[in-house]
Scaffold this motif. Structure first.
Motif, short mmCIF file in Angstrom:
data_model
loop_
_atom_site.label_atom_id
_atom_site.label_comp_id
_atom_site.label_asym_id
_atom_site.label_seq_id
_atom_site.Cartn_x
_atom_site.Cartn_y
_atom_site.Cartn_z
N ALA A 194 -20.09 9.75 2.58
CA ALA A 194 -20.53 8.45 2.09
C ALA A 194 -19.49 7.43 2.54
O ALA A 194 -18.30 7.74 2.61
CB ALA A 194 -20.67 8.44 0.57
N ALA A 195 -19.94 6.24 2.85
CA ALA A 195 -19.04 5.23 3.41
C ALA A 195 -18.49 4.35 2.29
O ALA A 195 -19.05 3.30 1.97
CB ALA A 195 -19.77 4.39 4.45
N ALA A 214 -24.47 4.54 -3.54
CA ALA A 214 -25.82 4.38 -3.01
C ALA A 214 -26.07 5.34 -1.85
O ALA A 214 -27.18 5.87 -1.70
CB ALA A 214 -26.03 2.93 -2.55
N ASP A 215 -25.04 5.58 -1.03
CA ASP A 215 -25.17 6.54 0.06
C ASP A 215 -25.50 7.93 -0.48
O ASP A 215 -26.32 8.66 0.08
CB ASP A 215 -23.87 6.62 0.87
CG ASP A 215 -23.72 5.48 1.86
OD1 ASP A 215 -24.69 4.72 2.04
OD2 ASP A 215 -22.63 5.36 2.45
N GLY A 217 -18.82 7.07 -11.25
CA GLY A 217 -20.25 6.86 -11.07
C GLY A 217 -21.06 7.59 -12.12
O GLY A 217 -20.60 8.57 -12.71
N THR A 218 -22.25 7.11 -12.36
CA THR A 218 -23.16 7.74 -13.32
C THR A 218 -24.49 8.01 -12.65
O THR A 218 -24.88 7.29 -11.73
CB THR A 218 -23.38 6.81 -14.53
OG1 THR A 218 -23.86 5.54 -14.08
CG2 THR A 218 -22.09 6.63 -15.31
N PRO A 219 -25.18 9.06 -13.10
CA PRO A 219 -24.77 9.98 -14.17
C PRO A 219 -23.67 10.93 -13.70
O PRO A 219 -23.49 11.13 -12.50
CB PRO A 219 -26.07 10.76 -14.48
CG PRO A 219 -26.77 10.79 -13.15
CD PRO A 219 -26.49 9.45 -12.52
N THR A 220 -22.97 11.48 -14.66
CA THR A 220 -22.02 12.53 -14.31
C THR A 220 -22.79 13.78 -13.89
O THR A 220 -23.99 13.90 -14.14
CB THR A 220 -21.12 12.87 -15.50
OG1 THR A 220 -21.94 13.45 -16.54
CG2 THR A 220 -20.39 11.65 -16.03
N VAL A 221 -22.10 14.70 -13.26
CA VAL A 221 -22.73 15.96 -12.88
C VAL A 221 -23.28 16.67 -14.11
O VAL A 221 -24.42 17.16 -14.12
CB VAL A 221 -21.75 16.86 -12.11
CG1 VAL A 221 -22.31 18.28 -11.97
CG2 VAL A 221 -21.44 16.28 -10.74
N SER A 233 -17.34 7.62 -6.34
CA SER A 233 -16.55 6.54 -5.75
C SER A 233 -16.68 5.31 -6.62
O SER A 233 -17.71 5.08 -7.25
CB SER A 233 -17.05 6.24 -4.33
OG SER A 233 -16.44 5.09 -3.81
N SER A 234 -15.64 4.48 -6.61
CA SER A 234 -15.72 3.19 -7.29
C SER A 234 -16.51 2.17 -6.49
O SER A 234 -16.84 1.09 -6.98
CB SER A 234 -14.30 2.65 -7.55
OG SER A 234 -13.60 2.49 -6.32
N ASP A 235 -16.84 2.52 -5.24
CA ASP A 235 -17.57 1.63 -4.34
C ASP A 235 -19.07 1.83 -4.55
O ASP A 235 -19.60 2.92 -4.30
CB ASP A 235 -17.19 1.95 -2.90
CG ASP A 235 -17.79 0.98 -1.89
OD1 ASP A 235 -18.87 0.43 -2.17
OD2 ASP A 235 -17.19 0.79 -0.82
#
Length: 227
Positions: free
Chosen positions: A73-74, A139-140, A164-168, A132-134
């Motif tokens: 992911a970028a 989204a990637d 990120g959400t949701p968590t695993v 990621s905080s990005d």
């Protein structure tokens, strides 16, 4: 397939995240070696945890260089770290390609690893990623989950370990149903702390990292050729 090559003096660098796992580092180097058998020599750099860094490899070598960010992911590392290293090196001729993912070509690798982990048609799947905080990186991951859904059948949600959400854990809980197994597809290139956390998340099975799956090597060869 015939080897692909650029100019006679062209240098190739594969950039990965880095990990304290010796097995994970060995996997990244095995990926680079597999690519090199088709492209010519490939050096490996890391943006975190251990070196050499991209700027270490670029500094003092002015050969035209193609640099492939081997990230799925970028996010920050692709958009900030890699350009910062290139600029700090002062190198006059670096081409930075698109990141490894997301790409529909990786669906085959994800399915390969799921089958190796015991997944069967009818089992549910969650795509597990580091996070990621990005927002663009998250989204990637969701884009890749959508591609995987096309192959699995039922919708595949994405779950994140670190940001990120949701968590695993939440994603697993959301899809879990009576008398149905749920598997984690690991959206990771190599072994390390975060793959260990995926394996401990409580799924009925956890796929291995993508590693040297043929689809990964094919895509990296394509990236190096796109310069």
């Amino acid at each position: 397939m015939a080897a692909l090559s650029g100019g006679p003096a062209e240098r190739r660098i594969l950039v990965a995240h880095g990990t304290r796992s010796d097995t994970g580092i060995a996997t990244v180097r095995a990926v680079a070696d597999a690519v090199a058998r088709r492209t010519g020599p490939v050096d490996v750099a890391f943006v975190d945890v251990r070196g050499p860094s991209p700027s270490d490899l670029l500094r003092g070598d002015d050969r035209p260089t193609v640099l492939v960010p081997a990230f799925l992911a970028a996010g920050y590392h692709v958009h900030t770290d890699v350009p910062r290293h290139v600029a700090a090196s002062g190198h006059p001729a670096v081409t930075v390609t698109a990141a490894l993912g997301p790409d529909r070509a990786l669906v085959g690798a994800l399915m390969r690893r799921l089958r190796e982990a015991g997944w069967l048609p009818g089992d549910d799947v969650v795509l597990g990623a580091t996070g990621s905080s990005d927002p663009a990186a998250r989204a990637d991951v969701r884009t890749m989950a959508g591609h995987l859904s096309d192959a699995v059948g039922p919708p595949v949600p994405a779950g994140f370990l670190a940001a990120g959400t949701p968590t695993v854990a939440d994603a697993l809980e959301d899809v879990r149903a009576p008398r149905r197994r749920v598997f984690l597809a690991a959206y990771q290139l190599a072994e390390g702390l975060f793959h260990t956390r995926l394996a401990e998340a409580g799924a009925d099975g956890t796929a291995g990292p993508l590693g040297t799956a043929p689809e990964v090597i094919d895509l990296l060869v394509e990236r190096f050729a796109q310069n």
